[in-house]
Enzyme design. Structure first.
Site, mmCIF file in Angstrom:
data_model
loop_
_atom_site.group_PDB
_atom_site.id
_atom_site.type_symbol
_atom_site.label_atom_id
_atom_site.label_comp_id
_atom_site.label_asym_id
_atom_site.label_seq_id
_atom_site.Cartn_x
_atom_site.Cartn_y
_atom_site.Cartn_z
ATOM 1 N N TYR A 157 83.207 6.363 64.778
ATOM 2 C CA TYR A 157 84.727 6.206 65.515
ATOM 3 C C TYR A 157 85.887 5.845 64.897
ATOM 4 O O TYR A 157 86.792 6.558 64.841
ATOM 5 C CB TYR A 157 84.170 5.462 66.954
ATOM 6 C CG TYR A 157 85.576 5.406 67.868
ATOM 7 C CD1 TYR A 157 85.747 6.433 68.789
ATOM 8 C CD2 TYR A 157 86.343 4.475 67.734
ATOM 9 C CE1 TYR A 157 86.834 6.431 69.640
ATOM 10 C CE2 TYR A 157 87.298 4.223 68.785
ATOM 11 C CZ TYR A 157 87.514 5.096 69.837
ATOM 12 O OH TYR A 157 88.640 5.204 70.529
ATOM 13 N N LYS A 161 88.809 7.962 63.694
ATOM 14 C CA LYS A 161 90.329 7.466 64.232
ATOM 15 C C LYS A 161 91.221 6.960 62.963
ATOM 16 O O LYS A 161 92.447 7.232 62.879
ATOM 17 C CB LYS A 161 90.354 6.136 64.822
ATOM 18 C CG LYS A 161 89.563 6.505 66.415
ATOM 19 C CD LYS A 161 90.464 7.406 67.117
ATOM 20 C CE LYS A 161 90.045 7.716 68.484
ATOM 21 N NZ LYS A 161 90.684 8.842 69.337
HETATM 22 P P1 NAP Z 1 87.575 8.508 78.697
HETATM 23 O O1 NAP Z 1 87.916 7.885 79.934
HETATM 24 O O2 NAP Z 1 86.198 8.742 78.076
HETATM 25 O O3 NAP Z 1 88.303 10.173 78.774
HETATM 26 C C1 NAP Z 1 87.907 10.905 77.843
HETATM 27 C C2 NAP Z 1 88.653 12.317 78.001
HETATM 28 O O4 NAP Z 1 88.441 13.199 76.909
HETATM 29 C C3 NAP Z 1 88.030 12.958 79.204
HETATM 30 O O5 NAP Z 1 89.280 13.478 79.891
HETATM 31 C C4 NAP Z 1 87.337 13.943 78.582
HETATM 32 O O6 NAP Z 1 86.834 15.190 79.503
HETATM 33 C C5 NAP Z 1 88.023 14.294 77.385
HETATM 34 N N1 NAP Z 1 87.039 14.966 76.382
HETATM 35 C C6 NAP Z 1 85.764 14.450 75.882
HETATM 36 N N2 NAP Z 1 85.600 15.535 74.790
HETATM 37 C C7 NAP Z 1 86.383 16.536 74.873
HETATM 38 C C8 NAP Z 1 86.334 17.788 74.371
HETATM 39 N N3 NAP Z 1 85.498 18.183 73.403
HETATM 40 N N4 NAP Z 1 87.497 18.443 74.487
HETATM 41 C C9 NAP Z 1 88.307 18.138 75.733
HETATM 42 N N5 NAP Z 1 88.264 17.148 76.286
HETATM 43 C C10 NAP Z 1 87.243 16.606 75.943
HETATM 44 O O7 NAP Z 1 88.472 7.938 77.527
HETATM 45 P P2 NAP Z 1 89.739 7.062 77.304
HETATM 46 O O8 NAP Z 1 89.182 5.661 77.207
HETATM 47 O O9 NAP Z 1 90.622 7.352 78.454
HETATM 48 O O10 NAP Z 1 90.109 7.375 76.040
HETATM 49 C C11 NAP Z 1 91.071 8.318 75.835
HETATM 50 C C12 NAP Z 1 91.326 8.490 74.278
HETATM 51 O O11 NAP Z 1 92.054 7.073 73.831
HETATM 52 C C13 NAP Z 1 90.521 8.741 73.202
HETATM 53 O O12 NAP Z 1 90.831 9.204 71.959
HETATM 54 C C14 NAP Z 1 90.096 7.334 72.697
HETATM 55 O O13 NAP Z 1 89.427 7.276 71.654
HETATM 56 C C15 NAP Z 1 91.363 6.548 72.701
HETATM 57 N N6 NAP Z 1 91.300 5.249 72.911
HETATM 58 C C16 NAP Z 1 90.862 4.469 74.073
HETATM 59 C C17 NAP Z 1 90.992 3.182 74.042
HETATM 60 C C18 NAP Z 1 90.495 2.163 75.435
HETATM 61 O O14 NAP Z 1 90.636 1.086 75.520
HETATM 62 N N7 NAP Z 1 90.017 3.020 76.544
HETATM 63 C C19 NAP Z 1 91.342 2.312 73.144
HETATM 64 C C20 NAP Z 1 91.584 3.083 71.955
HETATM 65 C C21 NAP Z 1 91.650 4.316 71.988
HETATM 66 P P3 NAP Z 1 85.902 15.282 80.664
HETATM 67 O O15 NAP Z 1 86.071 14.462 81.641
HETATM 68 O O16 NAP Z 1 86.060 16.820 81.104
HETATM 69 O O17 NAP Z 1 84.828 15.048 79.968
#
Ligand code: NAP
Length: 249
Positions: A157, A161
């Site tokens: 990851y 990133k």
């Molecule tokens: P999440 O709740 O797990 O949601 C992930 C999303 O990505 C879902 O809509 C999923 O779709 C979609 N996805 C996964 N694989 C995919 C693919 N191959 N093609 C198209 N869509 C895909 O994650 P999140 O926490 O909201 O994170 C969103 C982004 O922010 C990510 O890039 C993560 O690395 C980044 N981020 C999050 C945090 C945090 O604290 N939450 C912190 C730093 C960075 P489905 O529902 O259809 O599977």
């Protein structure tokens, strides 16, 4: 009052839930038409689109795996077909497969790098074809503080990133002369999505490291996306902005 993104069309990848959903809704509230991408969660994506419409904006749902170049291409085509253009691409789709490096399989390395990094590249490449012709566009990559700081148990990851940060800078240099900006956001611990898997102990340890003493909200990130997509951010490109309560400084 005119909304700041009225008349703009956006594609948000991974917008069925978590941060992507909040970003899609915030863009809709700012007046943009939004294509809501998902991989498998059709019902959740439909709910996001409904919430964008409730905010007074147009929305469509576009299924597709960003890690497949032909599908990334189709997502952009469907956005353009629905709204006439793509002005804003938010590369938010992401997955994690956490484990210590010595136990990390090639499959888990590939899954994380393919979705987070290659997916962002494929979608950007597809969007840039049309943005370059129109000499205008905004690409916003959702990276992570882990790409800046590293994190034990997240070699795949962190590499993906950090790769997104390099991708952001390279693209920003390539397309700046065409009126297109490319920026990244590095969220810290946000209280939606991936962090839901943290144990109480992990949450407490994380909080100790955050100067503002709390996890961020999805809106803390979404507000910055709206800003970067708008006219006020026209002279920002190639930067990675942490939204992390001071964690990575
Ligand atoms: P999440 O709740 O797990 O949601 C992930 C999303 O990505 C879902 O809509 C999923 O779709 C979609 N996805 C996964 N694989 C995919 C693919 N191959 N093609 C198209 N869509 C895909 O994650 P999140 O926490 O909201 O994170 C969103 C982004 O922010 C990510 O890039 C993560 O690395 C980044 N981020 C999050 C945090 C945090 O604290 N939450 C912190 C730093 C960075 P489905 O529902 O259809 O599977």
């Amino acid at each position: 009052m005119t909304k700041p993104l009225a008349g703009k069309a956006a594609l948000v990848t991974g917008a069925s839930r978590g941060l992507g959903r909040a970003i899609a809704i915030a863009l809709g509230e700012a007046g943009a038409s939004v294509a809501v991408n998902f991989a498998g969660s059709a019902a959740l994506a439909a709910e996001t689109a409904e919430r964008v419409r409730a905010a007074g904006a147009n929305a469509i749902v576009v299924q597709g795996d960003v890690a497949q170049p032909a599908e990334a291409e189709r997502l952009v085509q469907e956005t353009v077909a629905a709204f006439g253009a793509i002005d804003i691409l938010v590369n938010n789709a992401g997955v994690n497969r956490d484990t210590l490096a010595l136990r990390l399989s090639e499959a888990d390395w590939d899954a994380v790098v393919d979705t987070n990094l290659k997916g962002a590249f494929f979608c950007a490449k597809a969007a840039l074809r049309t943005m370059i012709r129109r000499r205008s566009g905004r690409i916003i990559n959702i990276s992570s503080v882990v790409g800046l700081m590293g994190n034990a148990g997240q070699a795949n990851y962190a590499a993906a990133k950090a790769g997104m940060i390099g991708l952001t800078k390279a693209l920003a240099r390539e397309v700046g002369s065409r009126g297109i900006t490319v920026n990244a956001i590095a969220p810290g611990f946000i209280d939606v999505g991936m962090t839901e898997a943290l144990s109480e102990q992990q949450r407490a340890a994380a909080l100790e490291q955050i100067p503002l003493g709390r996890f961020g909200t999805a809106n803390d990130v979404a507000a910055l996306v709206v800003y970067l997509a708008g006219d006020a951010a026209g002279y920002l490109t190639g930067v990675t902005i942490p939204v992390d309560g001071g964690l990575a400084m």
